[in-house]
Design a protein around this motif. Structure first.
Motif, mmCIF file in Angstrom:
data_model
loop_
_atom_site.group_PDB
_atom_site.id
_atom_site.type_symbol
_atom_site.label_atom_id
_atom_site.label_comp_id
_atom_site.label_asym_id
_atom_site.label_seq_id
_atom_site.Cartn_x
_atom_site.Cartn_y
_atom_site.Cartn_z
ATOM 1 N N UNK A 64 0.837 -1.206 0.000
ATOM 2 C CA UNK A 64 0.000 0.000 0.000
ATOM 3 C C UNK A 64 0.873 1.259 0.000
ATOM 4 N N UNK A 65 1.941 1.248 0.772
ATOM 5 C CA UNK A 65 2.862 2.368 0.822
ATOM 6 C C UNK A 65 3.405 2.674 -0.569
ATOM 7 N N UNK A 66 3.833 1.636 -1.278
ATOM 8 C CA UNK A 66 4.383 1.833 -2.622
ATOM 9 C C UNK A 66 3.293 2.254 -3.618
ATOM 10 N N UNK A 67 2.154 1.542 -3.606
ATOM 11 C CA UNK A 67 1.089 1.842 -4.566
ATOM 12 C C UNK A 67 0.587 3.277 -4.434
ATOM 13 N N UNK A 68 0.496 3.763 -3.210
ATOM 14 C CA UNK A 68 -0.107 5.073 -3.005
ATOM 15 C C UNK A 68 0.893 6.224 -2.983
ATOM 16 N N UNK A 69 2.183 5.936 -2.714
ATOM 17 C CA UNK A 69 3.152 7.042 -2.575
ATOM 18 C C UNK A 69 4.454 6.836 -3.337
ATOM 19 N N UNK A 70 4.690 5.678 -3.889
ATOM 20 C CA UNK A 70 5.938 5.256 -4.551
ATOM 21 C C UNK A 70 7.096 5.054 -3.586
ATOM 22 N N UNK A 71 6.845 5.120 -2.280
ATOM 23 C CA UNK A 71 7.897 4.858 -1.291
ATOM 24 C C UNK A 71 8.084 3.346 -1.146
ATOM 25 N N UNK A 72 9.335 2.922 -1.178
ATOM 26 C CA UNK A 72 9.666 1.518 -0.905
ATOM 27 C C UNK A 72 10.394 1.481 0.429
ATOM 28 N N UNK A 73 9.724 0.912 1.429
ATOM 29 C CA UNK A 73 10.306 0.871 2.767
ATOM 30 C C UNK A 73 9.551 -0.157 3.594
ATOM 31 N N UNK A 74 10.138 -0.490 4.723
ATOM 32 C CA UNK A 74 9.506 -1.396 5.680
ATOM 33 C C UNK A 74 9.074 -0.567 6.890
ATOM 34 N N UNK A 75 7.778 -0.201 6.950
ATOM 35 C CA UNK A 75 7.322 0.596 8.091
ATOM 36 C C UNK A 75 7.324 -0.212 9.386
ATOM 37 N N UNK A 76 7.385 0.499 10.500
ATOM 38 C CA UNK A 76 7.399 -0.109 11.828
ATOM 39 C C UNK A 76 5.949 -0.310 12.282
ATOM 40 N N UNK A 77 5.612 -1.520 12.687
ATOM 41 C CA UNK A 77 4.254 -1.783 13.180
ATOM 42 C C UNK A 77 4.148 -1.286 14.614
ATOM 43 N N UNK A 78 3.103 -0.484 14.879
ATOM 44 C CA UNK A 78 2.939 0.134 16.187
ATOM 45 C C UNK A 78 1.864 -0.522 17.043
ATOM 46 N N UNK A 79 0.654 -0.671 16.489
ATOM 47 C CA UNK A 79 -0.454 -1.215 17.277
ATOM 48 C C UNK A 79 -1.572 -1.680 16.363
ATOM 49 N N UNK A 80 -2.491 -2.435 16.940
ATOM 50 C CA UNK A 80 -3.683 -2.914 16.249
ATOM 51 C C UNK A 80 -4.900 -2.370 16.981
ATOM 52 N N UNK A 81 -5.963 -2.093 16.252
ATOM 53 C CA UNK A 81 -7.206 -1.602 16.849
ATOM 54 C C UNK A 81 -8.362 -2.009 15.952
ATOM 55 N N UNK A 82 -9.525 -2.224 16.545
ATOM 56 C CA UNK A 82 -10.711 -2.574 15.764
ATOM 57 C C UNK A 82 -11.623 -1.355 15.677
ATOM 58 N N UNK A 83 -11.908 -0.949 14.438
ATOM 59 C CA UNK A 83 -12.784 0.188 14.167
ATOM 60 C C UNK A 83 -14.150 -0.346 13.752
ATOM 61 N N UNK A 84 -15.205 0.141 14.407
ATOM 62 C CA UNK A 84 -16.572 -0.254 14.077
ATOM 63 C C UNK A 84 -17.417 1.000 13.861
ATOM 64 N N UNK A 85 -18.156 0.996 12.757
ATOM 65 C CA UNK A 85 -19.108 2.070 12.491
ATOM 66 C C UNK A 85 -20.169 1.511 11.559
ATOM 67 N N UNK A 86 -21.335 1.186 12.103
ATOM 68 C CA UNK A 86 -22.387 0.582 11.291
ATOM 69 C C UNK A 86 -21.925 -0.753 10.746
ATOM 70 N N UNK A 87 -22.006 -0.917 9.438
ATOM 71 C CA UNK A 87 -21.595 -2.181 8.825
ATOM 72 C C UNK A 87 -20.105 -2.228 8.514
#
Length: 161
Positions: A64-87
């Motif tokens: 996604x980083x490359x497709x959307x910005x052309x950046x090639x890199x390995x981002x650091x994973x910070x946290x996970x969260x569940x987002x809910x809004x309707x469906x």
């Protein structure tokens, strides 16, 4: 945000998100096109999208980083969260990347515009309800954990004192 029993039974869609910051601590932002099905016209931070079948979360973040910005890199994973809004239920896997690049292309297929914004500007968009719902949700968590004190850029991580 309160979810009904029906919402709780939905299978979350795995989404990889990468907050991109420059050496000054500014966020790369974009405004979604109004013809987008989800969050039309909303502001987002960085890059992100659905984790494809058979893809790891890390490889989805890099893709996604490359497709959307052309950046090639390995981002650091910070946290996970569940987002809910309707469906909409997203299992958000939030990453961060600090880059020295000050110019990133606008993804015309998805975004009206893009650029760099200081945390104060992003906070104002949050307060004014301009951030996309899922972005606002994970940005609040990010801000509390990583921007609660003056930010300092250190290698590939933004740290607080």
């Amino acid at each position: 945000m309160h979810a009904s029993n029906a919402d709780r039974n939905l299978v979350p869609r795995a989404v990889a998100v990468v907050f991109i910051l420059d050496g000054l601590g500014r966020f790369f932002y974009h405004q979604r096109r109004f013809d987008r099905a989800l969050f039309p016209g909303g502001y987002g931070l960085g890059a992100g999208g659905k984790v494809e079948q058979g893809e790891t979360i890390a490889s989805a973040a890099e893709r996604e980083l490359y497709e959307e910005t052309t950046l090639r890199a390995r981002p650091v994973r910070l946290f996970d969260a569940t987002y809910r809004d309707g469906s909409v239920v997203h299992a958000m896997h939030v990453h961060e990347l600090v880059t020295e690049r000050t110019s990133l292309p606008n993804n015309d297929a998805e975004w009206l515009r893009s650029g760099w914004a200081a945390p104060g500007e992003v906070d104002a968009w949050l307060d004014d309800g301009l951030l996309s719902g899922d972005t606002a949700y994970v940005y609040r968590i990010y801000r509390q954990r990583y921007l609660s004190a003056p930010a300092k850029v250190s290698g590939m991580r933004v740290t607080t004192s």
